[in-house]
Design an enzyme around this catalytic site. Structure first.
Site, PDB file in Angstrom:
ATOM      1  N   GLU A 294      58.129  10.454  -8.315  1.00  0.00           N
ATOM      2  CA  GLU A 294      59.514   9.920  -7.962  1.00  0.00           C
ATOM      3  C   GLU A 294      60.312  10.526  -9.333  1.00  0.00           C
ATOM      4  OE1 GLU A 294      62.809   7.961  -9.142  1.00  0.00           O
ATOM      5  OE2 GLU A 294      61.262   6.273  -8.863  1.00  0.00           O
ATOM      6  N   CYS A 328      66.688   5.046 -12.503  1.00  0.00           N
ATOM      7  CA  CYS A 328      66.827   6.179 -11.718  1.00  0.00           C
ATOM      8  C   CYS A 328      67.823   5.886 -10.363  1.00  0.00           C
ATOM      9  CB  CYS A 328      65.575   6.725 -11.150  1.00  0.00           C
ATOM     10  SG  CYS A 328      64.399   5.782 -10.416  1.00  0.00           S
TER      11      CYS A 328
END
Length: 515
Positions: A294, A328
């Site tokens: 990720e 994020c």
């Protein structure tokens, strides 16, 4: 049917403690912060259950008070990576043969330890080393990690329970979910203590052995995580924690024939280089490695002309500036229709001005420091460029940067005249939100703009009262975000409720918080 599946507890999300004035949890956390500040720790690597120290010490400091020393960690080298791999492989046979219920018991015990006696200590470590306020640390270091551990046990049982249909007479078909042949490399980020623990723990739970390299700026709280795992009964060598440079780790791990997989959260560029290296070395491995990552995001909020102004303002203020935008999933670019731009600006600026900034020990501070000087300098440069005459941008609020005491950057909102202005396109990872005001009658054209502006596809949000507009955005932005929010901010996914992950340049979309 294997025994024990029906005895797996059905998880319930851990309740978030409020840390209200006068509360017991607030007093306990204040004491844990004071105790941690008063102690200088010497953090070792953990290899095969042994504490490994070196003569090369690296200082750990709070980002909001960089003159204070929390302690030191021992910097390792390639020999320590090799030792960690050897220790992991030595532990592999016994660990993968251990009944799944026994593995589950260890991580359920770890969850209970975090929920109980380690809660304040782990939250305090996250606050001091990663500059999170009390509420953000509570959500991350305690609640999300507890949820990861408990829900993952349930998911593990569900995976093992998947068996072929009833076999024909004379045969019995059985599916065995084997651990990977070799070791897993867990490479974890600074911003979430829960992610730092979950990446090695989820792999280990399924019977894998792990070499774990946490980010340097998260080692202080990673040390507490290892303490918890060990107290919970994790056998020696199952998770080995090393503090080495990225090149040293990569040079050993990605050339090793027993490298079987990587579990990664971090930057897109680093992950792409890792993928390339694995591809170039593919002939050296016993098996095709599992690559799970990720990575970055340039997360969007799109408001339709029918949106509720107050909802838009809240989504932007909270979505962009919680934990200084160092998520994020944080809102980083926003598209506001012309019919509400003036009102959004007025209310958003007012709300941002109420955000107090300072040290984490003062619980009234909403904004704290960015993680380190490198991040500070990068963000300050973007803000300076936005201030320049003829930059095509103007600052609505914030913009002050001061690293005298800590790496403090005010929550900053930039309005860009060009939808392709630098801060509309590039990942900043800090408390900077860029807004583009579009013609209220060009919603569909704006959706195309949103979809094509960034290479990332992690999170995004659309706000609209008009349900046809919501449906249009859902279809047009289908590949623009792995997690898509309607009338909400684009951050705050909860384990077991909204599995998290992104596609395109944001990762392999293997959803954390699901089977």
């Amino acid at each position: 049917m294997l025994k024990g599946f029906f005895n797996v507890p059905t998880p319930v999300n851990e309740a978030i403690l409020p840390y209200a004035p006068g509360s017991a949890e607030r007093a306990e956390l204040k004491k844990a912060l004071a105790d941690a500040r008063a102690t200088t720790v010497d953090v070792p690597m953990f290899i095969g259950g042994k504490e490994v120290r070196t003569d090369k010490k690296v200082t750990m400091r709070p980002p909001h008070d960089h003159q204070h020393i929390l302690g030191h960690f021992s910097q390792g080298d390639k020999s320590h990576v090799e030792a960690a791999i050897k220790a992991a492989l030595a532990a592999k046979t016994n660990w993968e043969r251990l009944a799944w219920e026994q593995r589950a018991a260890i991580f359920l015990k770890a969850a209970d330890l975090i929920a109980g006696p380690y809660r304040a200590k782990l939250n305090a470590a996250t606050m001091l080393a990663q500059s999170k306020n009390a509420f953000q640390a509570e959500i991350d270091a305690s609640c999300e990690l507890i949820d990861f551990l408990r829900f993952n046990v349930k998911y593990m049982a569900e995976i093992y329970q998947q068996q072929p249909p009833v076999s024909s007479r004379g045969t019995w078909n059985r599916l065995e979910q084997r651990p990977l042949e070799g070791f897993v490399f867990a490479l974890t980020p600074f911003n979430f203590t829960a992610i730092a623990a979950n990446l090695p723990a989820s792999a280990a739970m399924m019977g894998n052995v792990v070499v774990w390299k946490p980010a340097n700026t998260q080692i202080y709280s990673a040390n507490v995580l290892m303490e918890i795992f060990r107290e919970a009964g994790l056998p020696d060598g199952v998770i080995n924690m090393v503090f080495v440079s990225g090149p040293d780790a990569g040079d050993v791990i990605f050339k090793h024939p027993d490298f079987a997989g990587i579990h990664f959260t971090g930057s897109t560029s680093v992950f792409q280089n890792i993928w390339k290296t694995i591809g170039n070395n593919i002939h050296q491995y016993k098996t095709y490695p599992r690559i799970v990552g990720e990575t970055g995001g340039k997360d969007f909020v799109v408001a339709h002309k029918s949106a509720n102004v107050d909802a838009v303002v809240t989504a932007l203020a909270r979505g962009a500036f919680e934990y200084q935008g160092q998520k994020c999933s944080a809102a980083s670019r926003a598209y506001i229709p012309s019919n509400m731009a003036a009102e959004v600006k007025k209310k958003l600026v007012e709300q941002v001005k109420t955000m107090q900034m300072g040290t984490v020990e003062n619980f009234t501070n909403f904004v704290n420091a960015v993680i380190d000087e490198k991040s500070f300098d990068k963000l300050e440069n973007y803000i300076k460029n936005a201030r320049k005459r003829n930059s095509g941008a103007k600052i609505w609020v914030g913009g002050k940067c001061d690293k005298t005491i800590g790496y403090f950057i005010e929550p900053t909102i930039i309005e860009a005249a060009d939808p392709y202005y630098a801060t509309m396109c590039e990942e900043l990872f800090g408390p900077v939100l860029t807004i583009y005001v579009y013609d209220e009658n060009k919603f569909e054209e704006t959706l195309k703009l949103v979809d094509s502006t960034s290479a990332y596809a992690l999170t995004g949000a659309v706000l609209a009262q008009d349900r046809y507009a919501v449906e249009l955005a859902t279809n047009k932005l289908r590949n623009s975000a792995g997690n898509f929010y309607i009338n909400d901010k684009p951050t705050g996914a909860v384990v077991g409720q909204q599995p998290f992950g992104g596609a395109r340049a944001s990762g392999t979309n293997d959803k954390a918080g699901s089977a």
